[in-house]
Every structure is written in structure tokens, then in C-alpha cells.
Motif scaffolding. Structure first.
Motif, mmCIF file in Angstrom:
data_model
loop_
_atom_site.group_PDB
_atom_site.id
_atom_site.type_symbol
_atom_site.label_atom_id
_atom_site.label_comp_id
_atom_site.label_asym_id
_atom_site.label_seq_id
_atom_site.Cartn_x
_atom_site.Cartn_y
_atom_site.Cartn_z
ATOM 1 N N ALA A 103 -0.744 10.579 9.258
ATOM 2 C CA ALA A 103 0.056 9.764 8.336
ATOM 3 C C ALA A 103 0.849 10.624 7.352
ATOM 4 N N ASP A 118 0.836 -1.202 0.000
ATOM 5 C CA ASP A 118 0.000 0.000 0.000
ATOM 6 C C ASP A 118 0.868 1.249 0.000
ATOM 7 N N LEU A 157 5.901 4.681 6.648
ATOM 8 C CA LEU A 157 5.093 5.226 7.741
ATOM 9 C C LEU A 157 5.415 4.506 9.043
ATOM 10 N N SER A 191 5.525 4.482 0.696
ATOM 11 C CA SER A 191 5.064 3.171 1.140
ATOM 12 C C SER A 191 4.563 3.226 2.578
ATOM 13 N N VAL A 192 3.557 2.412 2.871
ATOM 14 C CA VAL A 192 3.092 2.310 4.246
ATOM 15 C C VAL A 192 4.212 1.794 5.148
ATOM 16 N N VAL A 236 0.861 5.145 1.620
ATOM 17 C CA VAL A 236 0.316 5.710 2.857
ATOM 18 C C VAL A 236 -1.121 6.172 2.623
ATOM 19 N N TYR A 296 -3.582 3.003 2.219
ATOM 20 C CA TYR A 296 -3.782 2.353 3.509
ATOM 21 C C TYR A 296 -4.633 3.228 4.433
ATOM 22 N N SER A 297 -4.306 4.507 4.511
ATOM 23 C CA SER A 297 -5.006 5.396 5.447
ATOM 24 C C SER A 297 -6.472 5.559 5.077
ATOM 25 N N GLN A 318 5.892 2.870 -2.677
ATOM 26 C CA GLN A 318 5.285 1.568 -2.489
ATOM 27 C C GLN A 318 5.960 0.584 -3.442
#
Length: 448
Positions: A167, A148, A187, A183-184, A150, A153-154, A391
Motif C-alpha cells: 500500500a 480512511d 490507493l 486517501s485510500v 492508506v 485502512y491497511s 483523506q
């Protein structure tokens, strides 16, 4: 000149110096080549009229275990001090202060709504579940969740408020990145490593560490750019320019610690997935502005990080006179601003006065009009700062690390591991140095 036991280190940044130190400590003979007339790479400090401008890397985080160990090992313990990380995040024109030494106080903040705080628990659970995966030695764990951005995903798990005010802030503040491509995994990395209640500061500037490391090495050649590295089978040939003349020397092996573009130019033999990995690496651009002031602002925050909803272009501010000692004369102040990657790309060649005017307008809501208080400034213009952790990047990192051949005569190091930055580059350099040490030990055992 015999090449047995000699290792060429290309680049005297923190990765190259880390590799050289490991090799020398194990009985090898590293020779460090650096194109600039100083060591440190993207750790760069300028001193002028009592002000100390850290115009490259700007902070040693409390989570930098390897870097802080190295500081002590090279004798910097007496000038190494902890400083409180007292942050602030603006919303609706109001600064919300974050005292990370009192985590429970964050529950009382008005920065995000009560509903958002409940959803925040989901992010913290996600972080806790992958805590051990966020390390420098093995990227497989974070690669598994690198599915994912950011933003995606968020929006799916947290909602727009936490995307915009948590985020996005986390990946913009330290990395200048946009959540739409970050990319998550980045994060989670940042949540684990950046948000500590303290920083480490060196009294003599960020570059005190690379200078001290280099001082303990026997052969560091400044202003000596390497133009070619060739793996000749039983040796490595390194061609470089010294005092205007091109020369070639032979070594048992080499470690290349430059940015990826430079590495591809000087080491055309690079092949396989390593070449693909290097060719697909792109970098964050940064214009960091260091503004020396005639007086210290009353704002008590050590740093400010901004939501894109509040400041589309300003990612953050760090207050240098609060992050370390001896950054400016008594009574004076020193601020550093950081702007998003895309703004920096657009303004990389803009005149100084345009850049300064822009950042003064960005920070005016938090510090007022500082234009009459400026006594000096320094602008760091860096086209290639750290790799963009898009990502999919963590999956590429994992494959690159798994496919690294520890027996190859030419090793690679730098901001190419699980996470970029000072500590990541140092760990990468030390790992490359360890691989070279193993090669030299194997050679000695065969000779015996």
C-alpha cells in the motif's frame, strides 16, 4: 474587437490545450494565454546532445484512454509505441521483479509472505467492488469510501506487512505521498490505473503531445501572463502583459487552467465552495533527477518502486531508455529518480551536487556506483506538481464537481477533478471546453 464567440484560455498546459481544442472543433474561437515561452505546463522536455530529458510529467500510462486518443487525433500515431512495464520492488536488498503481462506469476513472488498474499485478496476484492467508481466523470463513488487514510485502512484490514510493502509503495511510487495522509481512494485509483503491462511512449518526448495540440490552434500567445480575469456580466475581461505592456481584451467566456494559487490571484471573484476548495488545495513537491550515463545498466527493470522500509526517501526510479524510443544515444543510459514529497520540500533549494550525490546513494543498491558514468544530468524542481489527495479530498472533489455551474462565464479546469495527472487534467480541460461550447451554442440559438 467583438468578444462574441471568443474564449480566453488561461494556461497552455494539457488542460488548457484540451479545452481550446474542444472549443475550436465546435466552431468557437479560443485564445490561449501562456506565461511561459513554451506550451505543456508540467509536461516539459529538454533536449541536449542526443539526450531527451522529460523533466516534468514522465510517462503516458496504458490506462490513459483520452490522452492516447488525443495523440492519434493530432497525428502522433506513427511515433506512438507501447513499451513493457516490467517493474521491480526491493526487499531485504533483493529486487523482486513484477511481470504485469503475466499476472499469475505474482503469486510466486517472494516479495511478500504467504499470509500477506492471502490478505491481499481482501484489497483486490475492495478494488473490484469499486472499479466503476474510479472514473474521471463522477467522483461520488470514490467519495463514499474516502473515510480512511492508506495507513488506517491497511492497519485495520491488511496488516503492517502489506502496508509497508504494497500500500505505501503504491501511493509513494507515482505520487510521492505518504500513506499516513494519502486517501485510500488514491490507493484504489493507482492500483486500477498504474499497474498496466505497458506504457505509451512518444519518440519525440513527452511534450510532443502538447506541441502538436498547440500547432492545431489558431491563437496561442506564449510569454503572455494573465494578471486578472473579471466576469463583467455580459462578457469576460482578461488583462495580460504582452511585450512588457499591460492590455485588456474582452471575451464571451474564459477557462482558467492554472494551479489553484495562481487562479485565486488572477480571478479574485472566485467565491463559494469553489474558493474554499481552491484555498484548501496543497501540492506535492518534486525534485526529479535525470541522470545521463555513458553506458546502460544491466538491471532489466523498466521501473523500481520502493517501500519506506527499504528507502525512506527514494520513492522510485524509471529507466527512460526503456520507457520510450530516442531518449539517448545508442549505448548510453538515462535514469530518472523520484523522492518523497517531504524530502523534496527540504531540498528544493539545495545545490545540484548535493541532490545528485543523495540520489546516487539511494539507487546504488540497484545499479551500483554510477558516479563515474555520469555524462550529463538535468534536475526538475517543481514546487507544485499535483494536488495532495489527502483523506477527505475525494469528498471535496465530488462536491466541487456537483456545484460547478455549467453556465458560468468563467470555468475552471486542471488537476482539480477525481484524480490528478496528465490524463485527469486533459479530461478536466475537455469537460470545461464542452461547457463553454454549450454556452456558445445557447447564445447562437437565442440570436437566431
Amino acid at each position: 474587437m467583438t468578444f462574441e464567440g471568443r474564449t480566453a484560455i488561461v494556461g497552455a498546459g494539457i488542460a488548457g490545450l484540451g479545452a481550446a481544442r474542444r472549443i475550436q472543433q465546435s466552431g468557437g474561437t479560443p485564445v490561449v494565454f501562456e506565461a511561459e515561452d513554451r506550451v505543456g505546463g508540467r509536461i516539459k522536455t529538454i533536449r541536449r546532445d542526443g539526450f531527451v530529458f522529460d523533466v516534468g510529467a514522465f510517462i503516458y500510462l496504458g490506462s490513459y484512454a483520452e490522452a492516447t486518443h488525443e495523440m492519434r487525433d493530432v497525428g502522433l500515431g506513427p511515433q506512438m509505441h507501447k513499451f513493457d512495464a516490467f517493474g521491480a520492488m526491493p526487499r531485504g536488498g533483493e529486487l523482486n521483479f513484477l511481470d504485469l503481462s503475466k499476472p499469475l506469476s505474482l503469486l510466486r513472488t517472494r516479495y511478500v509472505s504467504g499470509r500477506a498474499k492471502l490478505k491481499l485478496a481482501k484489497l483486490l476484492f475492495f478494488l473490484a467492488r469499486h472499479w466503476k467508481d474510479l472514473n474521471y466523470a463522477d467522483a461520488s463513488g470514490v467519495a463514499a469510501i474516502d473515510t480512511d487514510t492508506v495507513t488506517s485502512y491497511s492497519r485495520r484490514e491488511l496488516g503492517e506487512e502489506l502496508l509497508d510493502y504494497v500500500a505505501a509503495v503504491v501511493v509513494r511510487g507515482p505520487w510521492l505521498s505518504d500513506p499516513s495522509y494519502a486517501s485510500v481512494g488514491q490507493l484504489l485509483w493507482t492500483l486500477k490505473n498504474f499497474f498496466k503491462p505497458y506504457f505509451y511512449g512518444l519518440d519525440d518526448g513527452m511534450d510532443a503531445l502538447p506541441r502538436a495540440m498547440a500547432a492545431r490552434l489558431s491563437d496561442v500567445r506564449l510569454a503572455t501572463p494573465v494578471t486578472n480575469v473579471t466576469d463583467a456580466g455580459d462578457r469576460v475581461e482578461v488583462t495580460f502583459v504582452e511585450s512588457g505592456r499591460e492590455r485588456t481584451e474582452e471575451f464571451a467566456n474564459a477557462v482558467i487552467t492554472t494551479t489553484t494559487g495562481a487562479a485565486l490571484r488572477i480571478y479574485p471573484q472566485l467565491s463559494g465552495f469553489a474558493r474554499e476548495y481552491y484555498e484548501n488545495t496543497d501540492y506535492i513537491c518534486s525534485i526529479n533527477c535525470h541522470i545521463a550515463l555513458s553506458q546502460r545498466p544491466s538491471n532489466p527493470a523498466t521501473y523500481i518502486m520502493c517501500s519506506p522500509r527499504e528507502q525512506p526517501d527514494l520513492c522510485g526510479v524509471i529507466v527512460d531508455h526503456l520507457k520510450a524510443a530516442n531518449r539517448c544515444p545508442a549505448g548510453n543510459g538515462l535514469l530518472t529518480t523520484f523522492c518523497r514529497h517531504e524530502w523534496c520540500l527540504d531540498n528544493l533549494d539545495s545545490p545540484d551536487d548535493k541532490v545528485i550525490d543523495s540520489v546516487l546513494a539511494f539507487i546504488a543498491p540497484y545499479y551500483g556506483d554510477l558516479s563515474s558514468q555520469i555524462v550529463d544530468y538535468e534536475i526538475g524542481r517543481w514546487r507544485d506538481v499535483v494536488p495532495i489527495m489527502r483523506q477527505g479530498r475525494f469528498r471535496a472533489v465530488d462536491r466541487f464537481m456537483r456545484e460547478t455551474d455549467p453556465t458560468a462565464r468563467v470555468q475552471l479546469a486542471g488537476d482539480i477533478g477525481p484524480i490528478p495527472g496528465v490524463n485527469g487534467a486533459l479530461v478536466s480541460g475537455q469537460a470545461a471546453g464542452d461547457r463553454v461550447v454549450d454556452q456558445l451554442a445557447a447564445t447562437r440559438s437565442v440570436v437566431v
